[in-house]
Scaffold this active site. Sequence first.
Site, PDB file in Angstrom:
ATOM      1  N   LYS A   1      52.351  41.337  47.633  1.00 20.18           N
ATOM      2  CA  LYS A   1      51.134  40.923  48.347  1.00 20.18           C
ATOM      3  C   LYS A   1      51.371  40.883  49.855  1.00 20.18           C
ATOM      4  CE  LYS A   1      48.560  40.628  44.694  1.00 20.18           C
ATOM      5  NZ  LYS A   1      47.433  41.557  44.473  1.00 20.18           N
TER       6      LYS A   1
ATOM      7  N   ASP B   1      45.380  54.444  35.737  1.00 18.37           N
ATOM      8  CA  ASP B   1      46.505  53.562  36.061  1.00 18.37           C
ATOM      9  C   ASP B   1      46.801  53.779  37.544  1.00 18.37           C
ATOM     10  OD1 ASP B   1      49.024  52.516  36.594  1.00 18.37           O
ATOM     11  OD2 ASP B   1      49.845  53.082  34.637  1.00 18.37           O
ATOM     12  N   VAL B   2      46.633  52.724  38.349  1.00 18.05           N
ATOM     13  CA  VAL B   2      46.755  52.899  39.805  1.00 18.05           C
ATOM     14  C   VAL B   2      48.183  53.223  40.256  1.00 18.05           C
ATOM     15  CG1 VAL B   2      44.752  51.475  40.401  1.00 18.05           C
ATOM     16  CG2 VAL B   2      47.018  50.392  40.201  1.00 18.05           C
TER      17      VAL B   2
ATOM     18  N   TYR C   1      55.818  39.420  42.986  1.00 17.32           N
ATOM     19  CA  TYR C   1      54.380  39.320  43.283  1.00 17.32           C
ATOM     20  C   TYR C   1      54.177  39.002  44.762  1.00 17.32           C
ATOM     21  CZ  TYR C   1      49.521  37.707  42.871  1.00 17.32           C
ATOM     22  OH  TYR C   1      48.159  37.543  43.019  1.00 17.32           O
TER      23      TYR C   1
ATOM     24  N   ASN D   1      41.893  46.492  43.876  1.00 18.88           N
ATOM     25  CA  ASN D   1      42.013  45.125  43.363  1.00 18.88           C
ATOM     26  C   ASN D   1      42.964  45.008  42.171  1.00 18.88           C
ATOM     27  OD1 ASN D   1      40.716  42.301  42.711  1.00 18.88           O
ATOM     28  ND2 ASN D   1      40.513  43.540  40.838  1.00 18.88           N
TER      29      ASN D   1
ATOM     30  N   ASP E   1      39.822  50.881  35.594  1.00 15.45           N
ATOM     31  CA  ASP E   1      40.829  49.953  35.063  1.00 15.45           C
ATOM     32  C   ASP E   1      41.702  50.730  34.073  1.00 15.45           C
ATOM     33  OD1 ASP E   1      40.739  46.578  35.091  1.00 15.45           O
ATOM     34  OD2 ASP E   1      42.003  47.469  33.525  1.00 15.45           O
TER      35      ASP E   1
HETATM   36  N1  LIG Z   1      43.474  34.958  39.845  1.00 18.25           N
HETATM   37  C1  LIG Z   1      44.088  34.531  40.944  1.00 18.25           C
HETATM   38  O1  LIG Z   1      44.343  33.331  41.095  1.00 18.25           O
HETATM   39  C2  LIG Z   1      44.423  35.491  42.050  1.00 18.25           C
HETATM   40  C3  LIG Z   1      44.795  34.947  43.284  1.00 18.25           C
HETATM   41  C4  LIG Z   1      45.114  35.806  44.333  1.00 18.25           C
HETATM   42  C5  LIG Z   1      45.049  37.176  44.128  1.00 18.25           C
HETATM   43  N2  LIG Z   1      44.700  37.674  42.923  1.00 18.25           N
HETATM   44  C6  LIG Z   1      44.668  39.121  42.778  1.00 18.25           C
HETATM   45  O2  LIG Z   1      43.378  39.517  42.382  1.00 18.25           O
HETATM   46  C7  LIG Z   1      43.459  40.752  41.682  1.00 18.25           C
HETATM   47  C8  LIG Z   1      42.691  40.625  40.384  1.00 18.25           C
HETATM   48  O3  LIG Z   1      43.343  39.662  39.597  1.00 18.25           O
HETATM   49  P1  LIG Z   1      42.630  38.751  38.494  1.00 18.25           P
HETATM   50  O4  LIG Z   1      43.082  37.382  38.720  1.00 18.25           O
HETATM   51  O5  LIG Z   1      41.193  39.087  38.451  1.00 18.25           O
HETATM   52  O6  LIG Z   1      43.432  39.261  37.215  1.00 18.25           O
HETATM   53  P2  LIG Z   1      42.953  39.969  35.867  1.00 18.25           P
HETATM   54  O7  LIG Z   1      44.202  40.117  35.072  1.00 18.25           O
HETATM   55  O8  LIG Z   1      41.794  39.288  35.290  1.00 18.25           O
HETATM   56  O9  LIG Z   1      42.468  41.403  36.392  1.00 18.25           O
HETATM   57  C9  LIG Z   1      43.360  42.398  36.792  1.00 18.25           C
HETATM   58  C10 LIG Z   1      42.848  43.725  36.271  1.00 18.25           C
HETATM   59  O10 LIG Z   1      43.732  44.748  36.746  1.00 18.25           O
HETATM   60  C11 LIG Z   1      43.926  45.648  35.659  1.00 18.25           C
HETATM   61  N3  LIG Z   1      45.200  46.364  35.827  1.00 18.25           N
HETATM   62  C12 LIG Z   1      46.461  45.886  35.635  1.00 18.25           C
HETATM   63  N4  LIG Z   1      47.353  46.862  35.856  1.00 18.25           N
HETATM   64  C13 LIG Z   1      46.659  47.978  36.195  1.00 18.25           C
HETATM   65  C14 LIG Z   1      47.025  49.301  36.535  1.00 18.25           C
HETATM   66  N5  LIG Z   1      48.301  49.692  36.539  1.00 18.25           N
HETATM   67  N6  LIG Z   1      46.044  50.170  36.855  1.00 18.25           N
HETATM   68  C15 LIG Z   1      44.747  49.802  36.829  1.00 18.25           C
HETATM   69  N7  LIG Z   1      44.325  48.574  36.478  1.00 18.25           N
HETATM   70  C16 LIG Z   1      45.285  47.664  36.181  1.00 18.25           C
HETATM   71  C17 LIG Z   1      43.929  44.777  34.412  1.00 18.25           C
HETATM   72  O11 LIG Z   1      43.666  45.537  33.239  1.00 18.25           O
HETATM   73  C18 LIG Z   1      42.838  43.785  34.745  1.00 18.25           C
HETATM   74  O12 LIG Z   1      41.570  44.208  34.293  1.00 18.25           O
HETATM   75  C19 LIG Z   1      44.939  41.049  41.496  1.00 18.25           C
HETATM   76  O13 LIG Z   1      45.376  41.958  42.480  1.00 18.25           O
HETATM   77  C20 LIG Z   1      45.574  39.691  41.719  1.00 18.25           C
HETATM   78  O14 LIG Z   1      46.900  39.781  42.162  1.00 18.25           O
HETATM   79  C21 LIG Z   1      44.378  36.859  41.873  1.00 18.25           C
END
Ligand SMILES: NC(=O)c1ccc[n+]([C@@H]2O[C@H](COP(=O)([O-])OP(=O)(O)OC[C@H]3O[C@@H](n4cnc5c(N)ncnc54)[C@H](O)[C@@H]3O)[C@@H](O)[C@H]2O)c1
Length: 261
Positions: free
Chosen positions: A169, A72-73, A165, A99, A46
């Site tokens: 996706k 950082d991805v 976004y 993710n 992360d």
């Molecule tokens: N929560 C939802 O409703 C939902 C729905 C569909 C998809 N998603 C997807 O699920 C994934 C996880 O999301 P979440 O809801 O757990 O959010 P979250 O914000 O809790 O987790 C996302 C994580 O990604 C990390 N991150 C952000 N930018 C980064 C970077 N440049 N390099 C490395 N790490 C980075 C953040 O620090 C965080 O820990 C995401 O891709 C999100 O788009 C979430």
Amino acid sequence: MRGEQLPAMTGMLTGKSALVTGAATGIGRAIALLFAAEGARVVVSDVDAVRGEETRRAIEDAGGAAVFCAADVSDEAQVASLIELCVQRFDRIDCAVNNAGIAGPTAPLHEVGFADWSRTLAINLGGVFLCMKHEIAVMRRQGSGAIVNTASGAGLVATPGMAPYCASKHGILGLTKTAAVENASSGVRVNAICPGSTDTPMMQATMAIDPAVKKMILRSMPGGRLGRPEEIAEAALWLCSDRASFVSGEAMLVDYATVAR
Ligand SMILES: NC(=O)c1ccc[n+]([C@@H]2O[C@H](COP(=O)([O-])OP(=O)(O)OC[C@H]3O[C@@H](n4cnc5c(N)ncnc54)[C@H](O)[C@@H]3O)[C@@H](O)[C@H]2O)c1
């Protein structure tokens, strides 16, 4: 989080090494914990080193094996170092869950600044591209591997007010299908999960923008509730496990019939 219990193990990933990006919080954290409970050695990655280390500790406290690596991805040099560390520490990468992601700007498309667009695409889509590029090189050498990319229901349908976004996706699904076909004869499977609205810090922040947004999100869900990160993690587990040995190129909705409606 000391004293947290890992879910009951069935050993679906025993002997495997896994990488999970965005594993400091939310869905990624739940995936890292579940993979460890199922026997995998996990590289937790992360940008958030404090919470990322906390995920690693939670796994170790519960008896699992994990290391944390900050990356950082959206930065290719950092992704390359991350993949190198995975191989150094655990010899191979059997499972990778790409993710990490951000919600990006919330505004109608005609009001989105190009810098916000670019940042969202660089992290969400560029990050998945870079991770897959470096993971696949390792997996092709191994002759096996399973990748799961976290897309979204927003990868399949319109998401008014979140154009960058939504585009990122949709792009992840294109990358997933292409990589699945390119690597089908190399023993590398590539799939995506498409979560519906899930109770994570990202979703809490989105719902906090305006009570109307929260109402709209909950109204869109036939089950009347958000998903739990642990429920999304189950889909990633199955897709990464050998039980999904004939599944590749799939975009699996995990949304309790939200998009079906
Ligand atoms: N929560 C939802 O409703 C939902 C729905 C569909 C998809 N998603 C997807 O699920 C994934 C996880 O999301 P979440 O809801 O757990 O959010 P979250 O914000 O809790 O987790 C996302 C994580 O990604 C990390 N991150 C952000 N930018 C980064 C970077 N440049 N390099 C490395 N790490 C980075 C953040 O620090 C965080 O820990 C995401 O891709 C999100 O788009 C979430």
